[in-house]
Design an enzyme around this catalytic site. Structure first.
Site, PDB file in Angstrom:
ATOM      1  N   CYS A 134       3.000   6.372  -2.476  1.00 51.01           N
ATOM      2  CA  CYS A 134       3.542   5.061  -2.855  1.00 51.01           C
ATOM      3  C   CYS A 134       2.911   4.331  -3.553  1.00 51.01           C
ATOM      4  O   CYS A 134       2.097   3.634  -2.582  1.00 51.01           O
ATOM      5  CB  CYS A 134       3.962   4.769  -1.513  1.00 51.01           C
ATOM      6  SG  CYS A 134       5.481   2.882  -1.288  1.00 51.01           S
ATOM      7  N   CYS A 137       3.249   0.570  -1.427  1.00 52.77           N
ATOM      8  CA  CYS A 137       3.044   0.585  -0.250  1.00 52.77           C
ATOM      9  C   CYS A 137       1.007   0.930   0.097  1.00 52.77           C
ATOM     10  O   CYS A 137       0.780  -0.088   0.550  1.00 52.77           O
ATOM     11  CB  CYS A 137       2.693   2.115   1.009  1.00 52.77           C
ATOM     12  SG  CYS A 137       4.423   2.532   0.626  1.00 52.77           S
ATOM     13  N   ASP A 138       0.643   1.662  -1.242  1.00 54.96           N
ATOM     14  CA  ASP A 138      -0.760   1.559  -1.134  1.00 54.96           C
ATOM     15  C   ASP A 138      -1.665   0.525  -1.619  1.00 54.96           C
ATOM     16  O   ASP A 138      -3.849   1.126  -1.820  1.00 54.96           O
ATOM     17  CB  ASP A 138      -1.513   3.047  -0.813  1.00 54.96           C
ATOM     18  CG  ASP A 138      -0.723   3.814   0.159  1.00 54.96           C
ATOM     19  OD1 ASP A 138      -0.357   2.867   1.207  1.00 54.96           O
ATOM     20  OD2 ASP A 138      -0.306   4.863   0.253  1.00 54.96           O
TER      21      ASP A 138
END
Ligand code: NAP
Length: 310
Positions: A134, A137-138
């Site tokens: 992701c 997200c990261d």
């Protein structure tokens, strides 16, 4: 007894919830995460949904949920453990969750899909230590770093574009000489000076000590191997339908997609499928929401045939 239990709260499930409420059905949507939206939540920008150009995926998920909340749709955060079919159509189904059981006449499978894995050495070991599924997200952990994205679809292209904003260099590794991503994304990729596409190449292993330090690559045409120094590997090689719950209940194809037409009708009476878990050609947010609407329309017709709705 519910008229319908909707399992999943991505775009398909949320749209089904909205349509069920407006149809006057007794409906509950069961979501395993406390936040609705599904895969959309992890999309940086959605630019192909009519009326909402360039909307952030997280905002879009929130908007869908707000709409359902405005109509006072019922939600339950729980993990579905099993779905048991009753002795007759009238008996319906019992959806067992870790938060109790729900008796229902119909079930809409809107469980979506999960990230596919590469299954190469180092992938599992370094997940969370440089390997991610992701980018939104990261991605922030890799600011100023060099990363690789593996895949050639919309998600890989979107991830590479997103990461190029903050990473020094982004390699896009694709196993063929042509991307399957939308043309508009391909054009954007080509315009970014810090994105380099490595064609005809697969990842053979992810290497490092405590964190990812490199990616072993193999050119599938020449069989040549080489090491690429990267601190992050973003895997975007497609999705696997989240359909195990329905394994014994209704027909699935060889990849696990639930077999249902546009009307969402499955091989088992009372089971309907919508969104990415359904076998279909085009998996987009816009087709997921239309699946949700169609599935509820079919649920209504089914309940009428059972003669159990008001
Ligand atoms: P996808 O379209 O299935 O693409 C997966 C990519 O990974 C393909 O390029 C594939 O290569 C490659 N791949 C698969 N297995 C591999 C392996 N073992 N090693 C190396 N490469 C591998 O998946 P996606 O990009 O995750 O998208 C999933 C679905 O969501 C798609 O239908 C997509 O259109 C949709 N989507 C929609 C939106 C939107 O509506 N805005 C946004 C994002 C995604 P090949 O090309 O050689 O098969």
């Amino acid at each position: 007894m519910y008229d319908v239990v909707i399992i999943g709260s991505g775009p398909a499930g949320l749209c089904a919830a909205i349509y069920a409420k407006r149809a006057g059905l007794e409906a509950v949507t069961i979501e395993k995460n406390p936040m609705s939206g599904g895969q959309v939540l992890n999309t940086y920008e959605v630019d192909n949904y009519p009326g909402l150009p360039g909307i952030n995926g997280f905002d879009m998920g929130m908007k869908f949920r707000e709409h359902a909340d405005k109509l006072e749709c019922e939600f339950k955060t729980a993990v579905v453990l099993s779905i048991a079919k009753g002795q007759s159509k009238e008996a319906g189904f019992t959806v067992k969750t870790d938060e109790g059981s729900f008796d229902t006449r119909a079930v809409v499978a809107a469980t979506g899909a999960v990230h596919a894995r590469l299954n190469i050495p180092g992938e599992e070991e370094f997940t969370g230590k440089g390997v991610s599924y992701c980018a939104t997200c990261d991605g922030a952990f890799f600011k100023g770093r060099t990363v690789a994205v593996i895949g050639g679809g919309d998600v890989a292209a979107e991830d590479a574009i997103f990461l190029a904003r903050s990473c020094e260099k982004v390699y896009l590794i694709h196993r063929r000489d042509e991307l399957r991503a939308a043309r508009v994304l391909q054009d954007k990729l080509k315009s970014l000076p810090n994105v380099e596409i490595i064609w005809d190449t697969v990842g053979e292993a992810i290497e490092g000590e405590d964190q990812v330090e490199g990616l072993l690559l193999k050119n599938v045409k020449t069989n040549e191997t080489r090491k690429l120094a990267v601190q992050g590997v973003f895997v975007a090689v497609g999705v696997i339908p989240d359909s195990n719950l329905f394994q014994e209940l209704t027909d699935r194809d060889e990849k696990g997609y639930i077999i249902a037409g546009e009307d969402g009708i499955c091989s088992t009476d009372g089971i309907f499928a919508a969104g990415d878990v359904r076998k279909k050609k085009l998996r987009q947010i816009v087709t997921a929401v239309s699946d949700g609407a169609n599935a509820i329309n079919s649920v209504q017709e089914y309940l009428l045939r059972l003669k159990v709705t008001k």
